[in-house]
Design a protein around this motif. Structure first.
Motif, PDB file in Angstrom:
ATOM      1  N   ILE A  87     -20.858  -3.562   1.778  1.00 28.84           N
ATOM      2  CA  ILE A  87     -19.720  -3.003   1.052  1.00 28.84           C
ATOM      3  C   ILE A  87     -19.249  -1.761   1.805  1.00 28.84           C
ATOM      4  O   ILE A  87     -20.029  -0.854   2.089  1.00 28.84           O
ATOM      5  CB  ILE A  87     -20.115  -2.644  -0.387  1.00 28.84           C
ATOM      6  N   GLN A  88     -17.996  -1.737   2.160  1.00 27.39           N
ATOM      7  CA  GLN A  88     -17.450  -0.596   2.883  1.00 27.39           C
ATOM      8  C   GLN A  88     -16.883   0.402   1.886  1.00 27.39           C
ATOM      9  O   GLN A  88     -16.160   0.023   0.955  1.00 27.39           O
ATOM     10  CB  GLN A  88     -16.367  -1.050   3.847  1.00 27.39           C
ATOM     11  N   GLN A  89     -17.246   1.653   2.109  1.00 30.85           N
ATOM     12  CA  GLN A  89     -16.740   2.710   1.253  1.00 30.85           C
ATOM     13  C   GLN A  89     -15.313   3.036   1.671  1.00 30.85           C
ATOM     14  O   GLN A  89     -15.008   3.080   2.863  1.00 30.85           O
ATOM     15  CB  GLN A  89     -17.617   3.966   1.374  1.00 30.85           C
ATOM     16  N   PRO A  90     -14.433   3.244   0.731  1.00 28.14           N
ATOM     17  CA  PRO A  90     -13.065   3.616   1.117  1.00 28.14           C
ATOM     18  C   PRO A  90     -13.063   4.998   1.775  1.00 28.14           C
ATOM     19  O   PRO A  90     -13.803   5.886   1.379  1.00 28.14           O
ATOM     20  CB  PRO A  90     -12.304   3.620  -0.205  1.00 28.14           C
ATOM     21  N   GLN A  91     -12.271   5.118   2.803  1.00 27.17           N
ATOM     22  CA  GLN A  91     -12.199   6.398   3.509  1.00 27.17           C
ATOM     23  C   GLN A  91     -11.424   7.388   2.664  1.00 27.17           C
ATOM     24  O   GLN A  91     -10.404   7.054   2.067  1.00 27.17           O
ATOM     25  CB  GLN A  91     -11.526   6.211   4.860  1.00 27.17           C
ATOM     26  N   GLN A  92     -11.954   8.586   2.645  1.00 26.57           N
ATOM     27  CA  GLN A  92     -11.306   9.618   1.849  1.00 26.57           C
ATOM     28  C   GLN A  92     -10.235  10.300   2.674  1.00 26.57           C
ATOM     29  O   GLN A  92     -10.402  10.538   3.860  1.00 26.57           O
ATOM     30  CB  GLN A  92     -12.325  10.647   1.357  1.00 26.57           C
ATOM     31  N   MET A  93      -9.152  10.604   2.018  1.00 22.03           N
ATOM     32  CA  MET A  93      -8.049  11.307   2.664  1.00 22.03           C
ATOM     33  C   MET A  93      -8.421  12.783   2.777  1.00 22.03           C
ATOM     34  O   MET A  93      -9.024  13.346   1.868  1.00 22.03           O
ATOM     35  CB  MET A  93      -6.775  11.140   1.821  1.00 22.03           C
ATOM     36  N   PRO A  94      -8.063  13.411   3.895  1.00 21.67           N
ATOM     37  CA  PRO A  94      -8.364  14.854   3.987  1.00 21.67           C
ATOM     38  C   PRO A  94      -7.530  15.620   2.965  1.00 21.67           C
ATOM     39  O   PRO A  94      -6.361  15.331   2.747  1.00 21.67           O
ATOM     40  CB  PRO A  94      -7.978  15.232   5.417  1.00 21.67           C
ATOM     41  N   GLN A  95      -8.193  16.541   2.312  1.00 26.18           N
ATOM     42  CA  GLN A  95      -7.511  17.326   1.295  1.00 26.18           C
ATOM     43  C   GLN A  95      -6.788  18.490   1.917  1.00 26.18           C
ATOM     44  O   GLN A  95      -7.279  19.109   2.866  1.00 26.18           O
ATOM     45  CB  GLN A  95      -8.510  17.811   0.250  1.00 26.18           C
ATOM     46  N   LYS A  96      -5.634  18.806   1.386  1.00 25.94           N
ATOM     47  CA  LYS A  96      -4.862  19.956   1.857  1.00 25.94           C
ATOM     48  C   LYS A  96      -5.498  21.221   1.277  1.00 25.94           C
ATOM     49  O   LYS A  96      -5.884  21.234   0.111  1.00 25.94           O
ATOM     50  CB  LYS A  96      -3.412  19.833   1.422  1.00 25.94           C
ATOM     51  N   PRO A  97      -5.579  22.217   2.108  1.00 25.85           N
ATOM     52  CA  PRO A  97      -6.148  23.451   1.559  1.00 25.85           C
ATOM     53  C   PRO A  97      -5.202  24.080   0.537  1.00 25.85           C
ATOM     54  O   PRO A  97      -4.001  24.083   0.701  1.00 25.85           O
ATOM     55  CB  PRO A  97      -6.322  24.368   2.782  1.00 25.85           C
ATOM     56  N   THR A  98      -5.791  24.538  -0.479  1.00 22.40           N
ATOM     57  CA  THR A  98      -4.994  25.203  -1.505  1.00 22.40           C
ATOM     58  C   THR A  98      -4.858  26.668  -1.122  1.00 22.40           C
ATOM     59  O   THR A  98      -5.842  27.334  -0.791  1.00 22.40           O
ATOM     60  CB  THR A  98      -5.650  25.063  -2.887  1.00 22.40           C
ATOM     61  N   GLY A  99      -3.685  27.156  -1.072  1.00 20.80           N
ATOM     62  CA  GLY A  99      -3.448  28.534  -0.632  1.00 20.80           C
ATOM     63  C   GLY A  99      -3.577  29.534  -1.736  1.00 20.80           C
ATOM     64  O   GLY A  99      -2.610  29.846  -2.401  1.00 20.80           O
TER      65      GLY A  99
END
Length: 113
Positions: free
Chosen positions: A100-112
């Motif tokens: 089972i392949q884990q879905p790749q996580q999207m990089p999160q934008k830094p919160t300013g």
């Protein structure tokens, strides 16, 4: 057993058809054509004729064979009893499963903040 009952059932049905077709209707007398028949509560024929008794016997045989056919043909084993036992199902070779392949996580934008 079922074949024997089917043969009796077919013979009874053919005999029943023949006996019913041989009977004359209630208004078949010559006097009934001119309106001279006297109608009583149960008809003007009186006691049951021989053909009426044959019709009753044939109808009873037909119904009994119908019930017997229903009981004989519906006695099958359960689907649960037909399935393989759990031990046999475990002994069957297992097909290889794909990882089972884990879905790749999207990089999160830094919160300013």
């Amino acid at each position: 057993m079922a074949t024997f009952i089917i043969i009796i059932h077919i013979l009874a049905s053919l005999f029943l058809i023949a006996v019913v077709l041989l009977q004359s209707g209630k208004g078949a007398e010559m006097g009934a054509a001119f309106g001279g028949s006297s109608q009583t509560l149960f008809g003007s024929r009186g006691a049951a004729t021989f053909l009426n008794k044959l019709t009753t016997v044939a109808a009873v045989i037909f119904m009994l064979t119908s019930l017997a056919l229903t009981m004989v043909t519906t006695k099958t084993t359960s689907v649960i009893k037909q399935s393989a036992p759990i031990e046999q199902q475990k002994a069957l070779p297992q097909l290889p499963q794909q990882p089972i392949q884990q879905p790749q996580q999207m990089p999160q934008k830094p919160t300013g903040k």
